[in-house]
Design an enzyme around this catalytic site. Structure first.
Site, mmCIF file in Angstrom:
data_model
loop_
_atom_site.group_PDB
_atom_site.id
_atom_site.type_symbol
_atom_site.label_atom_id
_atom_site.label_comp_id
_atom_site.label_asym_id
_atom_site.label_seq_id
_atom_site.Cartn_x
_atom_site.Cartn_y
_atom_site.Cartn_z
ATOM 1 N N GLU A 35 34.178 4.986 -27.601
ATOM 2 C CA GLU A 35 36.340 5.585 -27.715
ATOM 3 C C GLU A 35 36.967 4.457 -27.648
ATOM 4 O O GLU A 35 38.059 5.100 -28.268
ATOM 5 C CB GLU A 35 36.297 5.390 -25.403
ATOM 6 C CG GLU A 35 37.677 5.237 -25.321
ATOM 7 C CD GLU A 35 38.379 4.563 -25.486
ATOM 8 O OE1 GLU A 35 39.766 5.110 -26.170
ATOM 9 O OE2 GLU A 35 38.762 3.507 -25.158
ATOM 10 N N ASP A 91 31.214 1.179 -25.363
ATOM 11 C CA ASP A 91 31.759 0.758 -26.537
ATOM 12 C C ASP A 91 32.723 -1.121 -26.381
ATOM 13 O O ASP A 91 33.125 -0.540 -25.670
ATOM 14 C CB ASP A 91 31.679 1.133 -28.090
ATOM 15 C CG ASP A 91 33.197 2.197 -27.335
ATOM 16 O OD1 ASP A 91 33.476 2.727 -26.213
ATOM 17 O OD2 ASP A 91 34.262 2.070 -28.444
#
Length: 403
Positions: A143, A85
């Site tokens: 994350e 991400d």
């Protein structure tokens, strides 16, 4: 391992341009937590192209692939993890591959992590006749945002049918020059929790504070008092951080508001102290508010646990790194107050999370993580791909050699 290293390096060199291209493609289209659909599609496309079986749509966008050595059942299972991400930051790097999505960028290197894990997977798949065991590739969403993709992937059972014996992950670090790696045995990264405080007073005219209960003053006192929890309640040897990063008092120059809202983080390394700190924070906020005739609401969102690198495993990885990079290029790192949900995987399986140097002062690549000008020295990508493959093959060999 002397014979396999040149082969790993040759394959990494052949893949270098493709890994750079993959990283730039991902970088140009950053996707934030649980929205990594195009990134996931690209991962699946490459895995299919290379004949690596995988499962997709885990924790929404996560992908787990499996490479089987020959014979696979006679060796260990080693997991490798990369996060996917991006962050809600407007990029200012000015690079040709700069983000095409205003307000979003890969400011923490997850584009590089994903591209390198794909490259490492390709090498290990090509060399599957050279090892006994299995390699699990974990492409993890989210994350950067609670509750984190690692926890959800585990809840969805990625280790239920096949639990790894070990897990490794690497994270770029611009503080280290390209061609170096850094490790920290034991407790490496802090736990992280977020707190949300709402102080309710009684607003009114700024010129008549005696008729009001000023929540701005109460909130200001709370901010300062929270720092004494760190300086006077935490053990001096226990790293602890409490930071208030947002405070909104929506009044005017001459209007005291009815309430103030605050948000912040708590970071530390010990679970017992972490729980005590939550209680102390609530007590402190409530006590200060009551002393002023105000009230306060406190919500604490418990985040990632502290990240623990298995000392014995980390010592072996350090030895492999010294063999690969040279003794002087392997650094011992201090603990970090940043957090990472790789910690959830490391609570399930022993392993280590190390840092790959991606800074280059001569090229002007020095911007820190989570900043608008962050970038990496792309020469580090080939090194990261090759070393991760070398690490896996070295560990496979270690576990098959009588000691």
């Amino acid at each position: 391992m002397d014979a396999i290293r040149p082969l790993v390096e040759k394959l990494a060199q052949e893949l270098a341009e493709e890994v750079i291209s993959l990283r730039r493609t991902i970088h140009a289209y950053p996707e934030i937590a649980f929205d990594e659909f195009k990134t996931s599609e690209l991962i699946q496309q490459k895995l299919s192209q290379w004949g690596i079986p995988y499962r997709a749509n885990i924790a929404t966008t996560g992908v787990v692939a499996l490479i089987e050595g020959v014979p696979s059942s006679h060796g260990p299972v080693i997991a490798l993890r990369a996060d996917m991400d991006a962050l809600p930051i407007a990029e200012e790097s000015g690079k040709a591959y700069c983000s095409t999505r205003p307000g979003y960028m890969h400011a923490c290197g997850h584009d590089a992590h994903t591209a390198m894990l794909l490259g490492t997977g390709k090498i290990l798949n090509d060399l599957r006749n050279h090892f006994q065991g299995r390699v699990m590739l974990i492409f993890q969403p989210s994350e950067e945002r609670h509750p984190g993709g690692a926890r959800i992937m585990l809840k969805e059972g990625i280790f239920q049918t096949l639990k790894p014996d070990l897990i490794f992950g690497q994270h770029v670090l611009p503080e280290l020059e390209t061609g170096t790696v850094g490790l920290c045995p034991g407790k490496y990264m802090a736990s992280t929790d977020e707190f949300y405080i709402r102080v309710m007073g009684q607003g009114g005219h700024g010129a008549t504070p005696h008729l009001n209960i000023d929540p701005v003053v109460v909130a200001s006192e709370i901010v300062l008092a929270l720092q004494t929890l760190v300086s006077r309640r935490a053990h001096p040897a226990m790293p602890t951080v409490i930071s208030v990063g947002k405070m909104v008092a929506d009044g005017l120059a001459n209007v005291i508001p009815d309430h103030v809202e605050m948000e912040g983080i708590i970071r530390t390394f010990d679970d017992a102290w972490r729980a005590t700190l939550h209680d102390l924070l609530r007590e402190t906020v409530s006590g200060i508010a009551q002393s002023h005739g105000a009230t306060a609401e406190v919500t604490i969102s418990k985040g990632y646990p502290a990240l623990y690198n298995d000392p014995a495993v980390t010592e072996r990885v350090q030895r492999y790194a010294q063999q690969y990079f040279g003794d002087s290029r392997v650094k011992t790192l201090p603990q970090r107050m940043t957090a990472d949900d790789m910690a959830y995987f490391l609570k399930e399986v022993p392993g280590t999370y190390f840092r790959l140097g991606t800074g280059n002062r001569e090229k002007g690549i020095t911007a820190n993580l989570h900043t608008a000008r962050f970038d990496i020295d792309e020469e580090a990508l080939q090194q990261g791909v090759a070393f991760m493959a070398y690490l896996v093959l070295s560990e496979m060999s270690h576990r098959q050699t009588p000691h």
